[in-house]
Design a protein around this motif. Structure first.
Motif, PDB file in Angstrom:
ATOM      1  N   MET A 207     -18.365  72.174  59.653  1.00 33.95           N
ATOM      2  CA  MET A 207     -17.811  71.070  58.908  1.00 33.95           C
ATOM      3  C   MET A 207     -16.376  71.384  58.495  1.00 33.95           C
ATOM      4  O   MET A 207     -15.530  70.517  58.533  1.00 33.95           O
ATOM      5  CB  MET A 207     -18.683  70.787  57.695  1.00 33.95           C
ATOM      6  CG  MET A 207     -18.095  69.740  56.797  1.00 33.95           C
ATOM      7  SD  MET A 207     -19.172  69.156  55.508  1.00 33.95           S
ATOM      8  CE  MET A 207     -19.722  70.631  54.758  1.00 33.95           C
ATOM      9  N   THR A 208     -16.103  72.650  58.101  1.00 27.61           N
ATOM     10  CA  THR A 208     -14.757  73.020  57.704  1.00 27.61           C
ATOM     11  C   THR A 208     -13.793  72.835  58.850  1.00 27.61           C
ATOM     12  O   THR A 208     -12.691  72.345  58.659  1.00 27.61           O
ATOM     13  CB  THR A 208     -14.732  74.473  57.201  1.00 27.61           C
ATOM     14  OG1 THR A 208     -15.604  74.570  56.083  1.00 27.61           O
ATOM     15  CG2 THR A 208     -13.349  74.893  56.792  1.00 27.61           C
ATOM     16  N   ARG A 209     -14.217  73.167  60.071  1.00 27.99           N
ATOM     17  CA  ARG A 209     -13.323  72.996  61.220  1.00 27.99           C
ATOM     18  C   ARG A 209     -12.980  71.540  61.442  1.00 27.99           C
ATOM     19  O   ARG A 209     -11.851  71.202  61.773  1.00 27.99           O
ATOM     20  CB  ARG A 209     -13.954  73.588  62.475  1.00 27.99           C
ATOM     21  CG  ARG A 209     -13.970  75.086  62.444  1.00 27.99           C
ATOM     22  CD  ARG A 209     -14.496  75.650  63.709  1.00 27.99           C
ATOM     23  NE  ARG A 209     -14.533  77.092  63.581  1.00 27.99           N
ATOM     24  CZ  ARG A 209     -15.210  77.871  64.358  1.00 27.99           C
ATOM     25  NH1 ARG A 209     -15.914  77.369  65.352  1.00 27.99           N
ATOM     26  NH2 ARG A 209     -15.200  79.175  64.184  1.00 27.99           N
ATOM     27  N   LEU A 210     -13.947  70.644  61.257  1.00 29.48           N
ATOM     28  CA  LEU A 210     -13.696  69.218  61.401  1.00 29.48           C
ATOM     29  C   LEU A 210     -12.659  68.761  60.390  1.00 29.48           C
ATOM     30  O   LEU A 210     -11.706  68.073  60.729  1.00 29.48           O
ATOM     31  CB  LEU A 210     -14.999  68.434  61.222  1.00 29.48           C
ATOM     32  CG  LEU A 210     -14.878  66.914  61.269  1.00 29.48           C
ATOM     33  CD1 LEU A 210     -14.476  66.470  62.673  1.00 29.48           C
ATOM     34  CD2 LEU A 210     -16.188  66.280  60.890  1.00 29.48           C
TER      35      LEU A 210
ATOM     36  N   ASP B 242     -11.832  55.715  53.544  1.00 28.31           N
ATOM     37  CA  ASP B 242     -12.668  55.688  54.737  1.00 28.31           C
ATOM     38  C   ASP B 242     -13.372  57.050  54.784  1.00 28.31           C
ATOM     39  O   ASP B 242     -12.806  58.045  55.271  1.00 28.31           O
ATOM     40  CB  ASP B 242     -11.794  55.468  55.971  1.00 28.31           C
ATOM     41  CG  ASP B 242     -12.592  55.476  57.262  1.00 28.31           C
ATOM     42  OD1 ASP B 242     -13.844  55.474  57.222  1.00 28.31           O
ATOM     43  OD2 ASP B 242     -11.952  55.501  58.329  1.00 28.31           O
ATOM     44  N   ILE B 243     -14.590  57.108  54.255  1.00 24.42           N
ATOM     45  CA  ILE B 243     -15.321  58.362  54.110  1.00 24.42           C
ATOM     46  C   ILE B 243     -15.613  58.968  55.486  1.00 24.42           C
ATOM     47  O   ILE B 243     -16.208  58.317  56.343  1.00 24.42           O
ATOM     48  CB  ILE B 243     -16.639  58.166  53.330  1.00 24.42           C
ATOM     49  CG1 ILE B 243     -16.386  57.527  51.961  1.00 24.42           C
ATOM     50  CG2 ILE B 243     -17.409  59.485  53.214  1.00 24.42           C
ATOM     51  CD1 ILE B 243     -15.683  58.375  50.963  1.00 24.42           C
ATOM     52  N   GLN B 244     -15.202  60.231  55.665  1.00 24.61           N
ATOM     53  CA  GLN B 244     -15.425  60.962  56.908  1.00 24.61           C
ATOM     54  C   GLN B 244     -16.497  62.043  56.746  1.00 24.61           C
ATOM     55  O   GLN B 244     -17.212  62.330  57.690  1.00 24.61           O
ATOM     56  CB  GLN B 244     -14.123  61.630  57.366  1.00 24.61           C
ATOM     57  CG  GLN B 244     -12.987  60.653  57.572  1.00 24.61           C
ATOM     58  CD  GLN B 244     -13.245  59.713  58.722  1.00 24.61           C
ATOM     59  OE1 GLN B 244     -13.469  60.156  59.839  1.00 24.61           O
ATOM     60  NE2 GLN B 244     -13.220  58.419  58.470  1.00 24.61           N
ATOM     61  N   THR B 245     -16.554  62.640  55.565  1.00 26.19           N
ATOM     62  CA  THR B 245     -17.534  63.692  55.272  1.00 26.19           C
ATOM     63  C   THR B 245     -18.136  63.398  53.912  1.00 26.19           C
ATOM     64  O   THR B 245     -17.403  63.184  52.949  1.00 26.19           O
ATOM     65  CB  THR B 245     -16.874  65.087  55.251  1.00 26.19           C
ATOM     66  OG1 THR B 245     -16.214  65.308  56.491  1.00 26.19           O
ATOM     67  CG2 THR B 245     -17.898  66.180  54.999  1.00 26.19           C
ATOM     68  N   ASP B 246     -19.460  63.393  53.840  1.00 20.54           N
ATOM     69  CA  ASP B 246     -20.145  63.122  52.573  1.00 20.54           C
ATOM     70  C   ASP B 246     -21.264  64.150  52.409  1.00 20.54           C
ATOM     71  O   ASP B 246     -22.409  63.900  52.765  1.00 20.54           O
ATOM     72  CB  ASP B 246     -20.697  61.697  52.573  1.00 20.54           C
ATOM     73  CG  ASP B 246     -21.152  61.247  51.202  1.00 20.54           C
ATOM     74  OD1 ASP B 246     -21.018  62.019  50.232  1.00 20.54           O
ATOM     75  OD2 ASP B 246     -21.642  60.106  51.095  1.00 20.54           O
ATOM     76  N   ALA B 247     -20.888  65.317  51.920  1.00 18.71           N
ATOM     77  CA  ALA B 247     -21.837  66.416  51.740  1.00 18.71           C
ATOM     78  C   ALA B 247     -21.813  66.849  50.277  1.00 18.71           C
ATOM     79  O   ALA B 247     -20.900  66.491  49.536  1.00 18.71           O
ATOM     80  CB  ALA B 247     -21.457  67.581  52.643  1.00 18.71           C
TER      81      ALA B 247
END
Length: 129
Positions: A1-4, A47-52
């Motif tokens: 996820m960090t790489r994204l 525009d939410i891309q990551t929701d963790a």
């Protein structure tokens, strides 16, 4: 996820490598809150891309430009992320458990609303492409 997330930052950072503008204005107290509340402060529909649980990231655009807005569950998570992301260059507006990443002009404009501290990533001007 960090790489994204870092990949998205790299794109924005490289797009901002040649931007200028160093006008400074009064800096308000550093904003706090959720990703949505910070986005509302700067008039951006995220525009939410990551929701963790540990990280929430959105792409934003307002009258000042495009930027990435991210919130973190911990201060340590934020600091670790910034330390890695700075290798990609760019401008980082850093608050408590949040960061906005964009070109210099956008980050400077966001700071007049969100407060925070500006950190600058690695300088890639000397690198040929």
């Amino acid at each position: 996820m960090t790489r994204l997330l870092l990949g998205g930052v790299a794109v924005l950072a490289l797009a901002g490598c040649g931007s200028g503008g160093t006008e400074t204005k009064a800096v308000p107290p550093t904003a706090t809150g959720s990703l949505e509340s910070l986005a509302a402060e700067v008039k951006c529909k995220p525009d939410i891309q990551t929701d963790a649980d540990e990280l929430r990231q959105a792409l934003c655009r307002n009258t000042h430009g495009r930027f990435v807005l991210a919130t973190f569950a911990t201060d340590r998570g934020l600091r670790e992320w910034i330390n890695d992301a700075k290798d990609y260059g760019g401008y980082y507006l850093v608050g408590r458990k949040w960061v906005a990443v964009g070109d210099n002009g956008t980050v400077t404009a966001l700071r007049t609303t969100l407060g925070g501290d500006v950190e600058i990533g690695a300088d890639h001007h000397a690198h040929g492409g």
